[in-house]
Design a protein around this motif. Sequence first.
Motif, PDB file in Angstrom:
ATOM      1  N   UNK A 257       0.837  -1.195   0.000  1.00  0.00           N
ATOM      2  CA  UNK A 257       0.000   0.000   0.000  1.00  0.00           C
ATOM      3  C   UNK A 257       0.872   1.245   0.000  1.00  0.00           C
ATOM      4  N   UNK A 258       0.266   2.371  -0.335  1.00  0.00           N
ATOM      5  CA  UNK A 258       1.005   3.631  -0.277  1.00  0.00           C
ATOM      6  C   UNK A 258       1.184   4.040   1.182  1.00  0.00           C
TER       7      UNK A 258
ATOM      8  N   UNK B 283       4.693   1.495  -1.109  1.00  0.00           N
ATOM      9  CA  UNK B 283       5.196   2.034  -2.375  1.00  0.00           C
ATOM     10  C   UNK B 283       5.174   3.555  -2.298  1.00  0.00           C
ATOM     11  N   UNK B 284       6.053   4.183  -3.061  1.00  0.00           N
ATOM     12  CA  UNK B 284       6.292   5.632  -3.011  1.00  0.00           C
ATOM     13  C   UNK B 284       6.713   6.070  -1.613  1.00  0.00           C
ATOM     14  N   UNK B 285       7.425   5.202  -0.882  1.00  0.00           N
ATOM     15  CA  UNK B 285       7.843   5.542   0.480  1.00  0.00           C
ATOM     16  C   UNK B 285       8.805   6.723   0.497  1.00  0.00           C
ATOM     17  N   UNK B 286       9.682   6.803  -0.489  1.00  0.00           N
ATOM     18  CA  UNK B 286      10.615   7.927  -0.576  1.00  0.00           C
ATOM     19  C   UNK B 286       9.997   9.118  -1.281  1.00  0.00           C
TER      20      UNK B 286
ATOM     21  N   UNK C 237      11.303   4.261   7.190  1.00  0.00           N
ATOM     22  CA  UNK C 237      10.355   3.244   6.723  1.00  0.00           C
ATOM     23  C   UNK C 237      10.666   1.894   7.359  1.00  0.00           C
ATOM     24  N   UNK C 238      11.922   1.489   7.324  1.00  0.00           N
ATOM     25  CA  UNK C 238      12.301   0.186   7.862  1.00  0.00           C
ATOM     26  C   UNK C 238      12.144   0.127   9.380  1.00  0.00           C
TER      27      UNK C 238
ATOM     28  N   UNK D  64       4.627  12.884  -1.326  1.00  0.00           N
ATOM     29  CA  UNK D  64       3.546  13.497  -2.095  1.00  0.00           C
ATOM     30  C   UNK D  64       3.870  13.544  -3.582  1.00  0.00           C
ATOM     31  N   UNK D  65       5.147  13.347  -3.953  1.00  0.00           N
ATOM     32  CA  UNK D  65       5.507  13.358  -5.366  1.00  0.00           C
ATOM     33  C   UNK D  65       4.989  12.151  -6.116  1.00  0.00           C
ATOM     34  N   UNK D  66       4.747  11.041  -5.372  1.00  0.00           N
ATOM     35  CA  UNK D  66       4.200   9.848  -5.993  1.00  0.00           C
ATOM     36  C   UNK D  66       5.028   9.377  -7.172  1.00  0.00           C
ATOM     37  N   UNK D  67       4.358   9.064  -8.260  1.00  0.00           N
ATOM     38  CA  UNK D  67       5.059   8.523  -9.436  1.00  0.00           C
ATOM     39  C   UNK D  67       5.952   9.560 -10.103  1.00  0.00           C
ATOM     40  N   UNK D  68       5.797  10.839  -9.740  1.00  0.00           N
ATOM     41  CA  UNK D  68       6.669  11.880 -10.300  1.00  0.00           C
ATOM     42  C   UNK D  68       8.054  11.852  -9.660  1.00  0.00           C
TER      43      UNK D  68
END
Length: 294
Positions: A189-190, A217-220, A256-257, A223-227
Amino acid sequence: MVVGSDVQEAADSEWRLGTLRVSRMGFGAMRLASAAAFGQGPSRDRAESIAVLRRARELGVTHFDTAAFYFSALRSANELINAAFPDHDDDLVVATKVGPSRNASGEWADPARPDQLRGQVEENLRQLGRDRLDLVYLRVFGSGSVGEHVGALAELQAEGLIGNVGLSNVSTAQLTEASDIAEVVSVQNRFGLDQRTPEALAVLEETTRRQIAFVPYFAMAGTGGERGRPDETNPVVTDIANRHGASPSQIRLAWTLHQGPNVLAIPGTGDIAHLEQNVAAARIHLSREELDSL
């Protein structure tokens, strides 16, 4: 949210995906075929992409996350993984996804019906050069029932085409429904430092309770997401990065970890230097004070 008092010590360890063991620091292949997400940019050099994958394996990464819809005009992430690891190392785990699809022009099609999942699984098998997929995520759209789709994957699992079943973009209710049909070993999940919605936290807590993997996903990117990740604007992240002699992105990965021993990371890149920085983030141990400030 930090689960347990000794999570820091597990930040560079392993976790299980069903019967499989994987490095908690994995690799996401979304940007492997192209610098932009989902192939929306020039195709990467084939040899360089294969070199990145092999370097990740040399650094101890055993968890690679991909999908048949990760492709550019000239490259396919699945086929690059197949080319990089033709011997199918027993310690290497490749997770892929079904549900979404793109046509040859790169345009998105409607999400797959249950009866279309077999074709998507077989396409992943063909591209990866395998007889069995280690882990298949069902990417879910909306809040409705997932029963028929999970049932279709359970049938493919019984036939031996799928080893393990996972879910992506789901609620706790959908996870519960799916778990009554098939053993769910992972949820993708995001989630991230600035993407901690109540719904995301609820799913994280539920996966922790069930002792299954949670793979943001998109953890790094936040708010930029796929960008991709925008310039760092969080002064707390910047301060902690300076203290550790690390980059802000490395601190976000380390954070995250530290959210639980069952939380994995799958940052993606097409650059070996960035890859090495990402893997090194698994060795950053954040103090309780730093975690509380984040």
